[in-house]
Design an enzyme around this catalytic site. Structure first.
Site, PDB file in Angstrom:
ATOM      1  CG  ASP A  55      -1.853  -1.156   1.329  1.00 50.56           C
ATOM      2  OD1 ASP A  55      -3.072  -0.969   1.242  1.00 50.56           O
ATOM      3  OD2 ASP A  55      -1.363  -2.298   1.477  1.00 50.56           O
ATOM      4  CD  GLU A  80      -7.032   2.800   1.894  1.00 48.48           C
ATOM      5  OE1 GLU A  80      -6.988   2.248   0.773  1.00 48.48           O
ATOM      6  OE2 GLU A  80      -7.370   2.211   2.932  1.00 48.48           O
ATOM      7  CB  VAL A 149      -3.179  -2.298  -1.983  1.00 51.40           C
ATOM      8  CG1 VAL A 149      -3.748  -3.721  -1.966  1.00 51.40           C
ATOM      9  CG2 VAL A 149      -1.725  -2.333  -2.435  1.00 51.40           C
ATOM     10  CB  THR A 152      -5.429  -4.002   2.111  1.00 42.39           C
ATOM     11  OG1 THR A 152      -5.325  -2.779   1.381  1.00 42.39           O
ATOM     12  CG2 THR A 152      -4.076  -4.321   2.712  1.00 42.39           C
ATOM     13  CB  SER A 283     -10.195  -5.403  -4.737  1.00 38.06           C
ATOM     14  OG  SER A 283     -10.131  -6.188  -5.912  1.00 38.06           O
ATOM     15  CE  LYS A 300     -18.397  -1.308   0.161  1.00 37.31           C
ATOM     16  NZ  LYS A 300     -17.123  -0.586   0.168  1.00 37.31           N
ATOM     17  CG  ASP A 312     -12.594   2.191  -1.465  1.00 37.02           C
ATOM     18  OD1 ASP A 312     -11.552   1.560  -1.702  1.00 37.02           O
ATOM     19  OD2 ASP A 312     -12.929   2.562  -0.323  1.00 37.02           O
TER      20      ASP A 312
HETATM   21  N1  LIG Z   1     -17.226  -0.816   7.104  1.00 33.56           N
HETATM   22  C1  LIG Z   1     -17.009  -0.723   5.798  1.00 33.56           C
HETATM   23  N2  LIG Z   1     -18.035  -0.805   4.932  1.00 33.56           N
HETATM   24  C2  LIG Z   1     -17.843  -0.732   3.631  1.00 33.56           C
HETATM   25  N3  LIG Z   1     -16.630  -0.595   3.047  1.00 33.56           N
HETATM   26  C3  LIG Z   1     -15.565  -0.499   3.853  1.00 33.56           C
HETATM   27  C4  LIG Z   1     -15.696  -0.567   5.258  1.00 33.56           C
HETATM   28  N4  LIG Z   1     -14.466  -0.466   5.795  1.00 33.56           N
HETATM   29  C5  LIG Z   1     -13.601  -0.314   4.761  1.00 33.56           C
HETATM   30  N5  LIG Z   1     -14.276  -0.336   3.596  1.00 33.56           N
HETATM   31  C6  LIG Z   1     -13.750  -0.149   2.248  1.00 33.56           C
HETATM   32  O1  LIG Z   1     -14.009  -1.285   1.469  1.00 33.56           O
HETATM   33  C7  LIG Z   1     -12.875  -1.535   0.651  1.00 33.56           C
HETATM   34  C8  LIG Z   1     -12.853  -2.995   0.318  1.00 33.56           C
HETATM   35  O2  LIG Z   1     -14.035  -3.259  -0.346  1.00 33.56           O
HETATM   36  P1  LIG Z   1     -14.293  -4.646  -0.944  1.00 33.56           P
HETATM   37  O3  LIG Z   1     -15.431  -4.531  -1.869  1.00 33.56           O
HETATM   38  O4  LIG Z   1     -13.009  -5.177  -1.489  1.00 33.56           O
HETATM   39  O5  LIG Z   1     -14.714  -5.508   0.319  1.00 33.56           O
HETATM   40  S1  LIG Z   1     -14.309  -6.974   0.700  1.00 33.56           S
HETATM   41  O6  LIG Z   1     -12.947  -6.953   1.241  1.00 33.56           O
HETATM   42  O7  LIG Z   1     -14.470  -7.827  -0.496  1.00 33.56           O
HETATM   43  O8  LIG Z   1     -15.296  -7.374   1.716  1.00 33.56           O
HETATM   44  C9  LIG Z   1     -11.711  -1.095   1.461  1.00 33.56           C
HETATM   45  O9  LIG Z   1     -10.681  -0.704   0.586  1.00 33.56           O
HETATM   46  P2  LIG Z   1      -9.146  -0.968   0.985  1.00 33.56           P
HETATM   47  O10 LIG Z   1      -8.933  -0.365   2.336  1.00 33.56           O
HETATM   48  O11 LIG Z   1      -8.432  -0.226  -0.091  1.00 33.56           O
HETATM   49  O12 LIG Z   1      -8.917  -2.434   0.948  1.00 33.56           O
HETATM   50  C10 LIG Z   1     -12.262   0.060   2.266  1.00 33.56           C
HETATM   51  O13 LIG Z   1     -12.028   1.296   1.682  1.00 33.56           O
HETATM   52 MG   LIG Z   2     -10.017   0.547  -1.260  1.00 36.61          MG
HETATM   53 MG   LIG Z   3      -6.566   0.572  -0.234  1.00 38.57          MG
HETATM   54 MG   LIG Z   4      -7.390   0.197   3.302  1.00 41.48          MG
END
Ligand SMILES: Nc1ncnc2c1ncn2[C@@H]1O[C@H](COP(=O)(O)OS(=O)(=O)O)[C@@H](OP(=O)(O)O)[C@H]1O
Ligand SMILES: [Mg+2]
Ligand SMILES: [Mg+2]
Ligand SMILES: [Mg+2]
Length: 375
Positions: A55, A80, A149, A152, A283, A300, A312
């Site tokens: 990241d 981020e 990323v 993550t 992701s 979502k 995102d």
């Molecule tokens: N509580 C909550 N609700 C909704 N979304 C959140 C929440 N917390 C974090 N995030 C954000 O979701 C990103 C990951 O989304 P995904 O669609 O990949 O979710 S998952 O990991 O498949 O469940 C993730 O992106 P990354 O941090 O870049 O991985 C977050 O930005």
């Molecule tokens: Mg993200």
């Molecule tokens: Mg990220």
């Molecule tokens: Mg993150």
């Protein structure tokens, strides 16, 4: 809509996402090594979400390259990560690992048609590059939007993740690039639908991934294979699926229940006649799946207290739309990238579809289910 040339912006964005994806492949390989050697690579943030060397490393190289190409003076990057955890006295090992990853990647930059530093970047320069990405965007001017990323959690689990870079101007998306290092050009190469490519992975093998990109208003979205040590010469045009019968549609959604209400989306899917099991993918690879016709719907619905962030979604939205798809909130309105870091005003959730017919059915199902739940 008139298409701006944006040649240098698009070219640089695509090249740097290829380079960044190669950094991620190397770091993810290291995470598979026994725990004694990978401890320095994953940290927990205040909200318990993970952050890794990849990241910070990706944020540093994207920021450094954009500053080299476009000049650091008026460069605005909304991204981020920040430098807080990396700057702590006990983070020297972590900063060293980020430094190694960044300098290893940047030493290869000329092979990607990008500038490289005269000598390896020191810690101060790396922290400066990461810290430069603290812009909050907004309705005026040009802003790069970066999720170094995305997914993550998927990344640390050896699964799907994405490098996402977009450019907005006066609140509107201009271009988007998505690096998907574990999403092969041909979906048949996945060992288990869109999930888990681990079984087929060979350390250092980038050929199992792809990079997608699109320019707003071009009516075209493109895909290139991720190859070792450079940029491929060709790209293929992407097209969304032509399926508009819910019975044949594949719906994808986040893996984690905490990130999207699986029960609610299952109800929606059921009420509109979807029969297939949902495809749960980490992701923005979900947007990639819609753009190239591997799935028809991405939904979502986060908890109401959660505010979606622009990084995102930005890159995924423009790629899906230019490939022929539709992306809105659950009220049917376009996502608003003009309000800063958050998608302010988002109505309940996000719905990306391969076409208008399925989209209208889902919006209708959301209204019906919302009305019946408040009876
Ligand atoms: N509580 C909550 N609700 C909704 N979304 C959140 C929440 N917390 C974090 N995030 C954000 O979701 C990103 C990951 O989304 P995904 O669609 O990949 O979710 S998952 O990991 O498949 O469940 C993730 O992106 P990354 O941090 O870049 O991985 C977050 O930005
Ligand atoms: Mg993200
Ligand atoms: Mg990220
Ligand atoms: Mg993150």
């Amino acid at each position: 809509m008139a298409v701006e040339s944006l040649e240098t912006e698009m070219d640089t964005a695509v090249r740097v996402v290829h380079l960044a994806s190669s950094l991620c492949v190397k770091v993810q390989d290291k995470l598979r090594l026994p725990s004694s050697t990978n401890g320095a690579h994953v940290k927990s943030k205040d909200d318990d979400s993970p952050v890794t060397v990849a990241d910070w490393g990706v944020q540093a190289i994207v920021s450094w390259v954009l500053a080299e190409v476009f000049g650091g003076q008026n460069l605005s990057i909304v991204a981020e990560e920040d430098t807080e955890a990396l700057s702590k006295a006990d983070s020297l090992g972590l900063l060293g690992a980020v430094s190694n990853a960044v300098n290893e990647a940047l030493s290869e930059a000329p092979k990607y048609g990008l500038p490289k530093p005269d000598k390896p970047l020191g810690s101060t320069e790396i922290l400066k590059a990461i810290g430069r990405c603290s812009s909050v965007g907004g309705p005026k001017g040009r802003h790069w939007v970066l999720d170094p990323v995305d997914g993550t959690l998927g990344f640390v689990r050896g699964d799907q993740y994405a490098v996402a870079l977009a450019l907005i101007e006066n609140g509107k998306l201009l271009l988007g690039v998505l690096g998907c290092p574990n999403y092969p050009v041909k979906k048949e190469c996945l060992s288990n639908g869109c999930n888990q490519t681990v079984a087929k992975s060979v350390p250092g093998d980038v050929s199992k991934g792809c990079v997608m990109y699109a320019k707003r208003g071009s009516g075209q979205a493109w895909m290139q294979p991720l190859i070792a040590g450079g940029i491929p010469e060709s790209a293929t045009l992407l097209k969304v699926s032509s399926v508009n019968d819910p019975v044949l549609a594949t719906v994808c959604e986040p893996v984690e229940r905490a990130n999207s209400n699986h029960l609610f989306t299952a109800g929606l899917a059921n009420s509109m006649g979807v029969r297939k099991q949902p495809m749960r993918v980490y992701s923005m690879v979900k947007y990639a799946a819609i753009a190239r016709g591997d799935a028809e719907v991405f939904m979502k619905f986060a908890q109401s207290s959660y505010k979606e962030k622009i990084w995102d979604h930005a890159a995924g939205v423009v790629i899906v739309e230019e490939a022929g798809g539709v992306v809105t909130d659950a009220g049917g309105r376009n996502l608003d990238f003009s309000k800063g870091v958050y998608l302010e005003g988002l109505d309940r959730g996000i719905i990306a579809c391969s076409g208008q017919v399925l989209h209208e059915k889902i919006i209708g199902a959301v209204y019906a289910s919302w009305e019946s739940s408040s009876l």
